[in-house]
Design an enzyme around this catalytic site. Sequence first.
Site, short mmCIF file in Angstrom:
data_model
loop_
_atom_site.label_atom_id
_atom_site.label_comp_id
_atom_site.label_asym_id
_atom_site.label_seq_id
_atom_site.Cartn_x
_atom_site.Cartn_y
_atom_site.Cartn_z
N HIS A 193 -17.06 -10.08 -27.83
CA HIS A 193 -15.58 -10.44 -28.55
C HIS A 193 -15.76 -9.84 -30.08
CE1 HIS A 193 -13.64 -13.83 -26.25
NE2 HIS A 193 -14.09 -12.82 -25.35
N TYR B 277 -8.90 -20.64 -32.77
CA TYR B 277 -9.17 -21.91 -33.88
C TYR B 277 -8.06 -22.45 -34.45
CZ TYR B 277 -14.31 -20.98 -33.34
OH TYR B 277 -15.49 -20.68 -32.81
N PRO C 280 -19.64 -28.62 -33.92
CA PRO C 280 -19.68 -27.04 -33.06
C PRO C 280 -18.54 -26.07 -33.59
CG PRO C 280 -19.01 -28.73 -31.83
CD PRO C 280 -19.56 -29.45 -33.07
N LYS D 254 -22.91 -22.56 -34.15
CA LYS D 254 -24.22 -22.36 -34.59
C LYS D 254 -25.02 -23.27 -33.92
CE LYS D 254 -22.57 -19.25 -37.26
NZ LYS D 254 -22.72 -17.99 -36.23
N TYR E 229 -19.89 -16.09 -38.98
CA TYR E 229 -19.54 -16.30 -37.83
C TYR E 229 -20.50 -15.38 -36.78
CZ TYR E 229 -16.67 -17.75 -33.83
OH TYR E 229 -16.43 -18.26 -32.56
P1 FAS Z 1 -31.27 -29.79 -26.19
O1 FAS Z 1 -30.72 -30.96 -26.54
O2 FAS Z 1 -30.37 -28.64 -25.54
O3 FAS Z 1 -32.65 -29.98 -25.34
C1 FAS Z 1 -33.56 -30.82 -25.48
C2 FAS Z 1 -34.12 -31.18 -24.29
O4 FAS Z 1 -35.52 -32.22 -24.62
C3 FAS Z 1 -33.40 -31.97 -23.27
O5 FAS Z 1 -33.53 -31.30 -21.88
C4 FAS Z 1 -33.89 -33.41 -23.07
O6 FAS Z 1 -33.40 -34.00 -21.97
C5 FAS Z 1 -35.14 -33.28 -23.43
N1 FAS Z 1 -36.05 -34.41 -24.17
C6 FAS Z 1 -35.27 -35.29 -25.01
N2 FAS Z 1 -36.25 -36.00 -25.21
C7 FAS Z 1 -37.40 -35.96 -24.54
C8 FAS Z 1 -38.67 -36.66 -24.22
N3 FAS Z 1 -38.90 -37.80 -24.87
N4 FAS Z 1 -39.59 -36.24 -23.44
C9 FAS Z 1 -39.23 -34.87 -22.83
N5 FAS Z 1 -38.12 -34.25 -22.83
C10 FAS Z 1 -37.18 -34.85 -23.67
N6 FAS Z 1 -23.50 -25.93 -29.62
C11 FAS Z 1 -22.77 -24.65 -30.15
O7 FAS Z 1 -23.41 -23.56 -30.53
N7 FAS Z 1 -21.57 -24.67 -29.59
C12 FAS Z 1 -21.09 -25.65 -28.96
O8 FAS Z 1 -19.88 -25.88 -28.55
C13 FAS Z 1 -21.82 -26.90 -28.65
N8 FAS Z 1 -21.44 -27.90 -27.94
C14 FAS Z 1 -22.08 -29.17 -27.70
C15 FAS Z 1 -21.73 -30.13 -27.01
C16 FAS Z 1 -22.76 -31.31 -26.92
C17 FAS Z 1 -22.16 -32.65 -26.11
C18 FAS Z 1 -24.00 -31.42 -27.45
C19 FAS Z 1 -24.77 -32.34 -27.20
C20 FAS Z 1 -24.47 -30.13 -28.05
C21 FAS Z 1 -23.42 -29.07 -28.24
N9 FAS Z 1 -23.75 -27.90 -28.94
C22 FAS Z 1 -23.01 -26.74 -29.07
C23 FAS Z 1 -25.20 -27.93 -29.31
C24 FAS Z 1 -26.22 -27.61 -28.51
O9 FAS Z 1 -25.83 -26.15 -27.88
C25 FAS Z 1 -27.46 -27.48 -29.04
O10 FAS Z 1 -27.51 -26.74 -30.10
C26 FAS Z 1 -28.49 -26.96 -27.82
O11 FAS Z 1 -28.56 -27.58 -26.74
C27 FAS Z 1 -29.97 -27.07 -28.75
O12 FAS Z 1 -30.82 -26.68 -27.57
P2 FAS Z 1 -32.49 -27.66 -27.83
O13 FAS Z 1 -32.83 -27.59 -29.21
O14 FAS Z 1 -33.09 -27.00 -26.64
O15 FAS Z 1 -32.03 -29.03 -27.37
C1 PHB Z 2 -17.17 -23.06 -26.56
O1 PHB Z 2 -16.61 -22.07 -25.99
O2 PHB Z 2 -17.86 -24.10 -26.25
C2 PHB Z 2 -17.18 -23.02 -28.17
C3 PHB Z 2 -16.72 -21.79 -28.79
C4 PHB Z 2 -16.80 -21.62 -29.98
C5 PHB Z 2 -17.01 -22.84 -30.85
C6 PHB Z 2 -17.46 -24.19 -30.12
C7 PHB Z 2 -17.71 -24.33 -28.83
O3 PHB Z 2 -17.17 -22.76 -32.17
#
Ligand code: FAS
Ligand code: PHB
Length: 407
Positions: A75, A209, A301, A305, A393
């Site tokens: 994109h 957006y 989000p 980032k 971005y």
């Molecule tokens: P994660 O949270 O993905 O992974 C951590 C892992 O550690 C998990 O598998 C968990 O089960 C494990 N864990 C936790 N406690 C533990 C323990 N005590 N022992 C062993 N394992 C344990 N980012 C974007 O850029 N765009 C988005 O749209 C976006 N939407 C999101 C929506 C939601 C609902 C959430 C929660 C996050 C969103 N994010 C988004 C952010 C997300 O993408 C995170 O930045 C990304 O998952 C980060 O990855 P990790 O640091 O690996 O953490």
């Molecule tokens: C998504 O596609 O999940 C998404 C894209 C852009 C954002 C947040 C989420 O800023």
Amino acid sequence: MDVLTTQVAIIGSGPAGLLLGQLLYKAGISHIIIEQRHADYVAARIRAGILEQVSVDLLKQAGVDQHLNEVGLAHEGIEILTDGVKHRIDLHKLTYGKQVIVYGQTEVTKDLMQARQQANLTSYYEAHDVQVHDFTSSQTDQSSPYVTFTQDGQAYRINCDFIAGCDGYHGVCRASVPQDKIKTFEKVYPFGWLGVLADVPPVADELIYVQSDRGFALCSMRSKTRSRYYLQVPLTDKVEQWSDERFWEELKNRLDTESVKNLVTGPSIEKSIAPLRSFVTEPMRFGQLFLAGDAAHIVPPTGAKGLNLAASDIAYLSSALVEFYTTGSQQGIDEYSEKCLKRIWKAERFSWWMTHLLHRFESDSEFDLKIKQAELAYVLDSEAGQTTLAENYVGLPYELKALELNH
Ligand code: FAS
Ligand code: PHB
């Protein structure tokens, strides 16, 4: 108790933990991943959708970019809809050729898990009572870091040189740091994002957006046949209150006429409400324990980032560990926290700014609203304003020499 020894113990099998594992494997550094959830649960989580070019480069470095290259969507721009008018931000022109790739976090996780399985690397899923020990022992101490946990009723101890806390916002690693050694910064937003995933074609070729009187909306996608939509909703809302029909109607209420005409609706295959917060931990290193990804920071989000910051932490951490094991130098390890935080705070600012600019806050006075409209109008009408949005971005550069990435 089963006692094992490895060089790096990675807590968490999300994108941060899996990517670190893959980069350490490529560099011949032994490691074990310990994850509390079932592998299927981790693989199925629906989250981010946008990859910065530097994240794509890192996945290439890890040797897991084949599917991404096949199906990822490049994109070169995004749209911002306000007052019923769409304004395109030409990311490619304003950043002299950079772009973002639309490729779901679910796919990134699956690619990394598949590579891990193919390399027959050691992961413990459904690990319980995970604890991290002696991570601040100095090199002269007899003790060294270790991790304990149970799995299927069997107790384990993993002796290691370093522990990577990739266990997310609710993990055990940050919680194990003495309170007087850590400082956190947090802002909780008074609304959430109601997200819907549906197998319908996206409403437009690029992300939209939306800033509207009824609240923020985002039109995103996972492919040409699978769309991802978000609505700003009050924190008190429960997902059960939002039928598919209600969701699509409210989205239409926030879109412009052309987008309403092009919108294809359909049954949701995933629907959830995520809270929004800004959160940073300082520092990110405690002796032989490193925090990376959501374990150390959270962004709303809006700026896409979260996943990309996890990737940049892992770029710095993997580079530092490879430098240590290949040269004995501690420089990368000692600089890890400061280097990460410099990029993290800039991404925190950008994510806060985009959230502040595009969402409706109940606390906004009429004056606040006028200022926000003027700020958005300035950004959209000025090349300088658009450039500052575009360069944040697509992702700010890493402070890593190319060779440091070449493990
Ligand atoms: P994660 O949270 O993905 O992974 C951590 C892992 O550690 C998990 O598998 C968990 O089960 C494990 N864990 C936790 N406690 C533990 C323990 N005590 N022992 C062993 N394992 C344990 N980012 C974007 O850029 N765009 C988005 O749209 C976006 N939407 C999101 C929506 C939601 C609902 C959430 C929660 C996050 C969103 N994010 C988004 C952010 C997300 O993408 C995170 O930045 C990304 O998952 C980060 O990855 P990790 O640091 O690996 O953490
Ligand atoms: C998504 O596609 O999940 C998404 C894209 C852009 C954002 C947040 C989420 O800023």
